[in-house]
Structures are given as C-alpha cells and as structure tokens.
Design an enzyme around this catalytic site. Structure first.
Site, PDB file in Angstrom:
ATOM      1  CG  ASP A   1      -8.278   2.568 -14.699  1.00  0.00           C
ATOM      2  OD1 ASP A   1      -8.404   2.528 -13.456  1.00  0.00           O
ATOM      3  OD2 ASP A   1      -8.997   1.913 -15.470  1.00  0.00           O
TER       4      ASP A   1
ATOM      5  CE  LYS B   1      -2.600   3.431   1.972  1.00  0.00           C
ATOM      6  NZ  LYS B   1      -2.154   4.721   2.507  1.00  0.00           N
TER       7      LYS B   1
ATOM      8  CG  HIS C   1       1.995  10.656   9.180  1.00  0.00           C
ATOM      9  ND1 HIS C   1       0.787  10.444   8.579  1.00  0.00           N
ATOM     10  CD2 HIS C   1       2.886   9.936   8.489  1.00  0.00           C
ATOM     11  CE1 HIS C   1       0.959   9.612   7.568  1.00  0.00           C
ATOM     12  NE2 HIS C   1       2.210   9.285   7.489  1.00  0.00           N
TER      13      HIS C   1
END
Ligand code: MEV
Length: 424
Positions: A279, A263, A377
C-alpha cells in the site's frame, strides 16, 4: 564453495528486455511460472482485477525495472521497482555502485508493530477512564489475541497498550492505542478487527461513547533504518561531498525544500512498495507524518562527513509493508517481483526498501549539487516526447538524439524531427 551472487551486473541497461529478464531470472533462481508472468508484463487478468476493486473497467500498466549494484547487509540484491518516472532506477543503481566497494548498505528495524486507535467521547472523567482502561490490560490482550489466533501462532499479537487524553473543542477525548505485532502482514486488517472488537468494551468499562476504530499510518513502531558511507574519493571529492551536505542542510531547515527532498526518497520507496503489491499511500502518509514528528516537517535522511572525511547517509522511516495478505499474495506480478527479492520476511523487505530510499536520496542530492537533474533526465525525457508524437522502433532514439542536439525538447520540435526523419 557455492558461487556468490553479485548484483554488480555491468552493462545491464544495454541489454534488451528479454535478456535482462534472463539475467534477473538466473540471479534470483526464478521458476518458469514467474518468468512467464514477468515476460507477459506482470499484469493481472480482468477476473482477478474485478475481485480486487469495485466497478472495475480496466487495468493500467506501469513499467517495472530492476535496480542493480545493491549490497544490503552483506547480501547482493536486484530490486524491482515500478515507476513511471525516468532516471529513478538508474539513480539507485549509480548510488549503490558508488558505495558497493565500501560495504554497501547496513539496515535494521525497530520491529513490526502496528498501532490501532480507539476514540472515546462524552467522558466526564477522562483521567479516571484512562486508568480504568490501563487496569484491564490483560483482558484487552486476550480479547485482541482471540481475534487472530494465526497471528499469535506466528509469534505476533498484542504487545502493548497506551491511553492518551486529547483536548478537543467538544471536550477531552480518550484515545486508546493497542500495539500489535503483525509480523509478516502489513497488519491493517488484523488491527482494525481488534479495534472494532474492543471498542464496545472500552465504552462499557468507562461509560464513554466509542467512535473511530482504525489503525494509525504513523507506524512509528515499525521504523526501518538504512545507512551507508560513500568514500569521498568515490563520489568526486570534497567539493561534491560538501555540496551534498549543504543540500541536506537546506532540506532539514526548510519545509519547502524538505517536501521535494523527501519526495525524492519516496521515488525509490514507493516504487518498491508498488512493485511488491503493498500500500503506497499507507507508507507515504507514514513517512511524511514521521518527517514532522517533532513539530516541524524535516528531512527523513541525515548526511554528515565522517572523521575520515567520507560522506555518511542515514535514513529512518516507518515502513508498514507485508508479505502476506492483500495484493502481495493475490497479484501474480507482485508475487513474481517478490520472488526476485527472495525475501522471507516483511522486515527484510522493509529494510531493503529503506536502503533503496537512501540510495535514491544520494542520487538526487548528488545530481542537484553538481550538474542539476535535467542533464540526466534529458535522454529519457526526449524519448518519451518522441513516443508522444508517434515515433516507433528506431525512430524513438533517432528523434530523441535530434532533440538533444538541437536543445529543444517539446512536442512541436519532436513532431518536426519525426517528419524530417520520415521525409528522409
Ligand atoms: C524528482 O522526482 C525528485 C527530486 O526533485 C528529488 C530532490 O529534489 O531531492 C530530484
């Protein structure tokens, strides 16, 4: 001698949006129309959107940033990435900076061939049917090529034929693969048209019944590859290097970890695929199917220690992206972002995307194997939370700083901090 362009743009993140766009425009030699398009937010008007999909009621904007520091096959590139996730673009730039002086990324590609599948059912003699189809190879090639003379003129078209037998509960299916070089097109339309045209002939020749006629997103004849070596000293030494290899080994051995590891790779891959109007679902489906190609879901990348003690990373994944057809051509934002890349072939685009995927993976693994990802983050996440509770302008940074200082980043704390600031 012409000045060599460098993607090592120091302090890029400290510039304002307009200044960043100026730097990118100068780097890529963007025309006024593209610059104006990007300054407007690379969006599309309602009329075009209404032509692109059904029942259109609106559009949704996703931020686009530029990853710096990438040298790919000896050429510096600034890479546009469309993503809603913080830290993704910074991670690519940081990873690329750490291998820039060691040569950056080297890429290659297995080709630009797509597969379309035609399913035949109700065959009493599937083994005979398979050979009947293979014997008609020349006729099949001609039929496919007649569907797309432009593709053939561009050097593409039918390349190969494969026929597989698949045992299913209702009998043996005969699955024909036509393999077509779709060059600079992603190729879905081209191969689907060929498959639909061919299917009745296959049924007629074999006595079977044709059912599905559609491309395969497991585009394993269109695999892009990227590799890079990070010098041990440039990434913080042996302990960091070895921790990163251990992180890879975890992903390669365990599908629960591999899903997250991959991922992370797709954070980079999909962001460029989206920015260029390609796409994302096709590429994602292909990548995950490829990761499971030997029967177990594994890491798409591989990490090793070289003889010199440096860290080598390689990534291979199917990358069915195009430059012609679909949104790549009609979406003015995608066209402007493609102009930043300055690519002249779908192959070069795919190779750049593979390099970004590898850089992304390096960034995630290094963070996970050292400080953890939350530290990086925090700042952007805190800003997002500040915006959620209504902070605007300079308040955003001020609220975010208060949240980080206090160690609690949630809406309640942000609302409190904002109220305090406004009160003050
Ligand atoms: C988050 O979007 C991506 C990571 O989870 C990737 C990884 O775990 O390797 C950080």
């Amino acid at each position: 001698m012409a000045e060599r362009k460098t993607a090592r743009v120091s302090g890029f993140h400290k510039l304002g949006q307009a200044e960043r766009l100026e730097v990118v425009a100068a780097f890529a030699g963007l025309g006024e129309e593209h610059v104006a398009q990007l300054a407007r937010g690379s969006n599309i008007d309602a009329e075009l959107a209404d032509h692109m999909i059904e029942n259109m009621i609106s559009t949704i904007a996703i931020p686009v940033g530029v990853a710096t520091n990438l040298k790919i096959d000896g050429i510096d590139v600034l890479v546009p990435m469309a993503t809603e996730e913080s830290s993704v673009i910074a991670a690519v730039g940081n990873a690329a900076r750490q291998c820039y002086d060691n040569g950056g990324f080297t890429t290659s590609m297995s080709g630009t061939r797509m597969i379309a599948q035609i399913q035949l059912l109700d065959l009493a003699d599937p083994a005979r049917a398979r050979l009947v189809i293979l014997e008609r190879r020349d006729e099949i090639a001609a039929l496919c090529n007649a569907c797309d003379p432009t593709l053939v003129r561009m050097g593409g078209g039918f390349c190969d034929l494969e026929v597989r037998l698949i045992d299913a509960p209702s009998g043996t299916m005969v699955i024909t693969h036509i393999i077509v070089d779709t060059r600079d097109a992603m190729g879905a339309n081209a191969v689907n048209t060929m498959a639909e045209r061919l299917a009745p002939r296959l049924a007629q020749w074999t006595g079977g019944r044709s059912l599905l006629r559609i491309l395969s997103n497991l585009a394993d004849r269109r695999v892009a590859r990227a590799r890079a070596t990070w010098r041990c000293a440039d990434i913080g030494g042996e302990a960091v290097r070895d921790a990163m290899v251990a992180a890879f080994e975890f992903a390669d051995a365990d599908p629960y970890r591999a899903a997250t590891h991959n991922k992370g790779i797709m954070n980079g891959v999909s962001a460029v695929v989206l920015a260029t109007g390609n796409d994302t679902r096709a590429v994602e489906a292909g990548a995950h199917a490829y990761a499971a190609r030997d029967g177990r879901y594994r890491s798409l990348s591989r990490w090793e220690v070289t003889r010199e003690g440096d860290l080598s990373g390689v990534l291979e994944l199917p990358l069915a992206v195009g430059l012609v057809g679909g949104a790549t051509r009609i979406h003015p934002g995608a066209r402007a972002l493609l102009a930043i890349l300055g690519v002249d072939s779908a192959e070069r685009l795919a190779r750049i995307i593979a390099a970004v995927g590898l850089a992304q993976n390096f960034g995630a693994m290094k963070a996970l194997a050292t400080d953890g990802i939350q530290k990086g983050h925090m700042a952007l996440h805190a800003q997002n939370v500040a915006i959620t509770v209504g902070a605007a302008g300079e308040e955003v940074g001020a609220v975010a700083r208060l949240l980080i200082e206090r160690g609690t980043i949630d809406a309640e704390a942000a609302a409190g901090a904002l109220a305090q600031l406004r009160g003050a």
